[in-house]
Structures are given as C-alpha cells and as structure tokens.
Motif scaffolding. Structure first.
Motif, PDB file in Angstrom:
ATOM      1  N   THR A 127      25.364 -41.258 -11.895  1.00 46.38           N
ATOM      2  CA  THR A 127      26.593 -41.775 -12.164  1.00 46.38           C
ATOM      3  C   THR A 127      26.797 -43.005 -11.590  1.00 46.38           C
ATOM      4  OG1 THR A 127      27.508 -39.660 -12.460  1.00 46.38           O
ATOM      5  CG2 THR A 127      29.172 -41.320 -12.019  1.00 46.38           C
ATOM      6  N   LEU A 147      26.244 -46.171 -14.137  1.00 46.02           N
ATOM      7  CA  LEU A 147      27.417 -46.267 -14.670  1.00 46.02           C
ATOM      8  C   LEU A 147      28.424 -47.309 -13.735  1.00 46.02           C
ATOM      9  CD1 LEU A 147      28.536 -42.902 -15.912  1.00 46.02           C
ATOM     10  CD2 LEU A 147      27.870 -44.737 -17.307  1.00 46.02           C
ATOM     11  N   PRO A 158      26.081 -50.860 -13.052  1.00 43.83           N
ATOM     12  CA  PRO A 158      25.937 -51.786 -13.966  1.00 43.83           C
ATOM     13  C   PRO A 158      27.087 -52.309 -14.678  1.00 43.83           C
ATOM     14  CG  PRO A 158      24.989 -49.935 -14.608  1.00 43.83           C
ATOM     15  CD  PRO A 158      25.308 -49.729 -13.295  1.00 43.83           C
ATOM     16  N   PHE A 159      28.193 -51.372 -14.543  1.00 46.21           N
ATOM     17  CA  PHE A 159      29.345 -51.658 -15.621  1.00 46.21           C
ATOM     18  C   PHE A 159      30.521 -51.806 -14.527  1.00 46.21           C
ATOM     19  CE2 PHE A 159      26.778 -49.105 -18.388  1.00 46.21           C
ATOM     20  CZ  PHE A 159      26.865 -49.824 -19.213  1.00 46.21           C
ATOM     21  N   VAL A 160      30.527 -51.679 -13.336  1.00 48.18           N
ATOM     22  CA  VAL A 160      31.442 -52.140 -12.481  1.00 48.18           C
ATOM     23  C   VAL A 160      31.211 -53.034 -11.430  1.00 48.18           C
ATOM     24  CG1 VAL A 160      33.421 -51.332 -10.587  1.00 48.18           C
ATOM     25  CG2 VAL A 160      32.701 -49.589 -12.740  1.00 48.18           C
ATOM     26  N   LYS A 212      28.483 -54.984 -11.023  1.00 52.35           N
ATOM     27  CA  LYS A 212      27.843 -56.245 -11.775  1.00 52.35           C
ATOM     28  C   LYS A 212      28.530 -56.983 -12.546  1.00 52.35           C
ATOM     29  CE  LYS A 212      22.997 -54.503 -10.963  1.00 52.35           C
ATOM     30  NZ  LYS A 212      21.861 -54.256 -11.647  1.00 52.35           N
ATOM     31  N   ARG A 213      29.870 -56.431 -13.119  1.00 53.43           N
ATOM     32  CA  ARG A 213      30.743 -56.931 -13.850  1.00 53.43           C
ATOM     33  C   ARG A 213      32.109 -57.582 -13.333  1.00 53.43           C
ATOM     34  NH1 ARG A 213      30.158 -54.143 -19.783  1.00 53.43           N
ATOM     35  NH2 ARG A 213      27.960 -54.429 -20.113  1.00 53.43           N
ATOM     36  N   LYS A 214      32.116 -56.766 -12.142  1.00 50.02           N
ATOM     37  CA  LYS A 214      33.574 -57.310 -11.736  1.00 50.02           C
ATOM     38  C   LYS A 214      33.132 -57.722 -10.060  1.00 50.02           C
ATOM     39  CE  LYS A 214      36.357 -54.368 -14.676  1.00 50.02           C
ATOM     40  NZ  LYS A 214      36.935 -55.571 -15.409  1.00 50.02           N
ATOM     41  N   TYR A 273      34.127 -51.955  -7.147  1.00 47.52           N
ATOM     42  CA  TYR A 273      32.884 -50.876  -7.092  1.00 47.52           C
ATOM     43  C   TYR A 273      33.466 -49.884  -5.981  1.00 47.52           C
ATOM     44  CZ  TYR A 273      28.480 -49.047  -5.753  1.00 47.52           C
ATOM     45  OH  TYR A 273      27.525 -48.163  -5.508  1.00 47.52           O
ATOM     46  N   SER A 285      35.873 -47.526  -7.208  1.00 40.82           N
ATOM     47  CA  SER A 285      35.363 -46.528  -8.124  1.00 40.82           C
ATOM     48  C   SER A 285      34.345 -45.807  -7.426  1.00 40.82           C
ATOM     49  CB  SER A 285      34.495 -47.360  -9.257  1.00 40.82           C
ATOM     50  OG  SER A 285      35.083 -48.184  -9.885  1.00 40.82           O
ATOM     51  N   SER A 319      18.582 -50.416  -8.450  1.00 40.38           N
ATOM     52  CA  SER A 319      19.206 -51.237  -9.382  1.00 40.38           C
ATOM     53  C   SER A 319      18.758 -52.644  -9.480  1.00 40.38           C
ATOM     54  CB  SER A 319      20.768 -50.909  -9.446  1.00 40.38           C
ATOM     55  OG  SER A 319      21.334 -51.696 -10.507  1.00 40.38           O
TER      56      SER A 319
END
Length: 347
Positions: free
Chosen positions: A61, A65, A68-70, A72-74, A79, A82, A138
């Motif tokens: 998870t 999820l 990569p989606f939290v 690395k994007r925000k 993070y 989350s 990652s």
C-alpha cells in the motif's frame, strides 16, 4: 530488471520474513520446552502467515500507492498524513485479529488485553522497517530507470552522431571518384569499365558492410586498396603509392571508413605524382594492436582553401569508438605530413 526476477525477489523476501517470524516463535518457547508440531502447524503457522500477510499488505500500500501517488506528486507533509491514515486503517485489522481471530484458534500475542491505542502502536512499530524499505526500493527503482533511460539516450545519440560523421565521409570521396570516371568515359578509356567495377565494390562496402559498427580488418584494407586503385586509374597511372601490410590479418575488427580520411587527405594535399616522393602507407598488425602510418610530401603549389578532409571528423569518431584505446599523432615535419595511428582493436 526482468519482471519475473523482480517477482521472485519480492516473494523470496516475504518468505524470509515469515521464516524469521516462525524461528522466533520456536525460540521463545511458546510451544513449550518440547516443540509440539501439531500445535505449530495448526496455530503458530496460520497466525504468522496472517501477520506476514498484513505486513506485506501495508508495505505494498505504501510502495505502490502512497509513495508514487502522494509523496512524489505532492510533498512530505501529505505523505506523512497519508501514512498515519494508513496506520489508522490497519490498526483495526490488527485489533480484530488479536481479539477475535487468534482467540478462536487458541493464540494470544500479549498477556494484557489489547486496546485500540496499543494496536495503533503495534501496527506502527511492526511496519516501521517496511516504510523505510518501501522508500528505499521506490527511489532505487527510479534511479535505475533514469540510469537505463540515460544510457539508452546516450547510445542513441552516439549512434546518430556516428551515422552523421560516417555520412560525411562518403560525399568527399564519391565526388572525386565520379569526376575521374566521367573523364575516363569522355576519353573512351579502356579503364573506364574497371573503374566502374571498383566503384561498385566501394559503394557496396559503404552501403552494406559499413552499416555495422565494426567490420573485419581485411574488408577495410580491401576497401583502401580499391580506393588506391581508383586513384591510379583516374590519374592514368601517374600515382605513386607504397602500400605495405606487416603482420597477420585474421579475424580482427575495426570501425569501417575510419582510415579513408587520411588517405583522401594525402591525395588532396600531397604529392603523389613523383616517383621519388611517393605516398607511403604502412599497416602493421600484432594481435589486437593495429598501427596505421602514412607519410606524404606536402604539395605547396596546391593549397586547398577548404583545408584537410575530415580530420576533425575522424578524431571525433575515434574518440567515440575507441575511448582510451587509441593514440593519434598528426605532425608536419619539414615538407612532410605524417599520420601515426595506434588502436587496440576489439575482439
């Protein structure tokens, strides 16, 4: 990395985690001084498999999820929130397992009753290492991907640049040769058919064999011999060239069209009609050590305003194809132009 190999690595890691957990259960004496294997397979093994499954679920998870989606994007703040939320979601699962599932099979992880806050702490501590491993893996995979893409881009750039440099070789030679053959046909010379045959052999070499990064040294030498033969035909035999080969030519390979610039430069700027001062070309081979030596007298009455043909070109190709494996010396001594090239050939 191959996806199948990556899958086996992940699967093997979780098998090791499960094995370590089972070994710890045996070492702590939870089964008594004498191991009850019936109890081990009916209770301990299922419990440890469930716990390992929860660890793996939390890890993926986070790895697939949250990172990569939290992260690395925000930003790191989102993070962390989350991650805390993820722990809050997994804590009830851990709590239910301890309070409902495990008691039904006669297992109790702790002497004290487990409340939700304690379950949160246990979930967080149990997955702390997996959070770190997820981050490490990652970013390691990102670094590997970027490195692979960079290497691919460099190879493509190198391939494109070499193709461009090689394409610059052909027009110089073809222009001169076609002019010579045209003059022979105008004069209805008997040597015109032979010249056309030599030219076709050269074109075949340029268009086919020279597409490879490396060709047989014997093919490159044959190409030079055809170039010299055409030069002699075009000049009606008034070309004096000493072309010598020393050593054994076997399966050695060399970059195609890497020597023609030197020979063409000698024809364009040197004296080749004087039998007392011929162009001297010596190729010597000792195993994988290749040496090309060329000496010609400079034609001071025929100074070309455009300069030498492709010397910068061939230097660039040598640096790309033979990094730290060649030595090129180009000197002018009195009235002579001397090229001395040494290459450590590849197998």
């Amino acid at each position: 990395m191959n996806k199948r190999i990556l899958f086996y690595l992940h699967f093997g890691y979780w098998l090791l985690v499960l094995a370590q957990s089972l070994w710890e259960a045996l070492g702590t004496g939870v089964l008594g001084t004498q191991t009850d294997w019936h109890l081990f397979f009916l209770i301990v093994l299922p419990v440890k498999m469930l716990q390992t499954g929860c660890l793996a679920l939390f890890f993926y998870t986070n790895y697939l999820l949250l990172i990569p989606f939290v992260l690395k994007r925000k930003n790191i703040g989102y993070y962390v929130l989350s991650l805390v939320g993820c722990v809050l979601i997994f804590s009830p699962l851990y709590y239910l397992m301890e309070q409902i599932v495990y008691p039904k099979i006669g297992w109790k992880s702790y002497e004290l009753d487990l409340d939700f806050s304690f379950a949160f702490i246990i979930t967080l501590s149990a997955n702390f290492v997996n959070v770190f491993l997820g981050l490490l893996l990652s970013y390691l995979m990102d670094w590997r991907t970027l490195r692979a893409e960079k290497e691919l881009a460099e190879k493509e750039q190198l391939k494109t640049e070499l193709a461009f440099l090689k394409s610059q070789v052909n027009p110089h030679y073809l222009f001169n040769t076609i002019n010579d053959i045209y003059a022979l046909t105008q004069q209805q010379s008997e040597e015109a058919p032979e010249a056309l045959l030599k030219l076709s052999e050269l074109l075949r070499y340029m268009l086919r064999e020279s597409d490879d990064r490396y060709v047989l040294l014997s093919s490159e030498i044959n190409y030079l011999e055809n170039v010299i033969a055409l030069q002699k035909i075009g000049q009606k035999g008034n070309t004096y060239i000493i072309f010598e080969i020393d050593g054994t030519i076997g399966n050695q390979k060399i970059a195609p069209l890497i020597l023609i610039n030197f020979v063409e430069n000698a024809f364009k700027h040197g004296v080749f009609r004087n039998s007392e001062d011929p162009i001297h070309i010596l190729i010597s081979v000792d195993g994988r050590t290749f040496n090309f030596y060329l000496k010609n007298k400079i034609n001071i009455s025929k100074k070309d305003k455009t300069g030498g043909i492709g010397l910068a070109n061939v230097k660039r190709r040598l640096s790309l194809l033979y990094p730290n494996k060649h030595k090129l010396s180009i000197n002018q001594q009195n009235d002579y132009f001397i090229v001395d090239l040494k290459i450590n050939l590849y197998d």
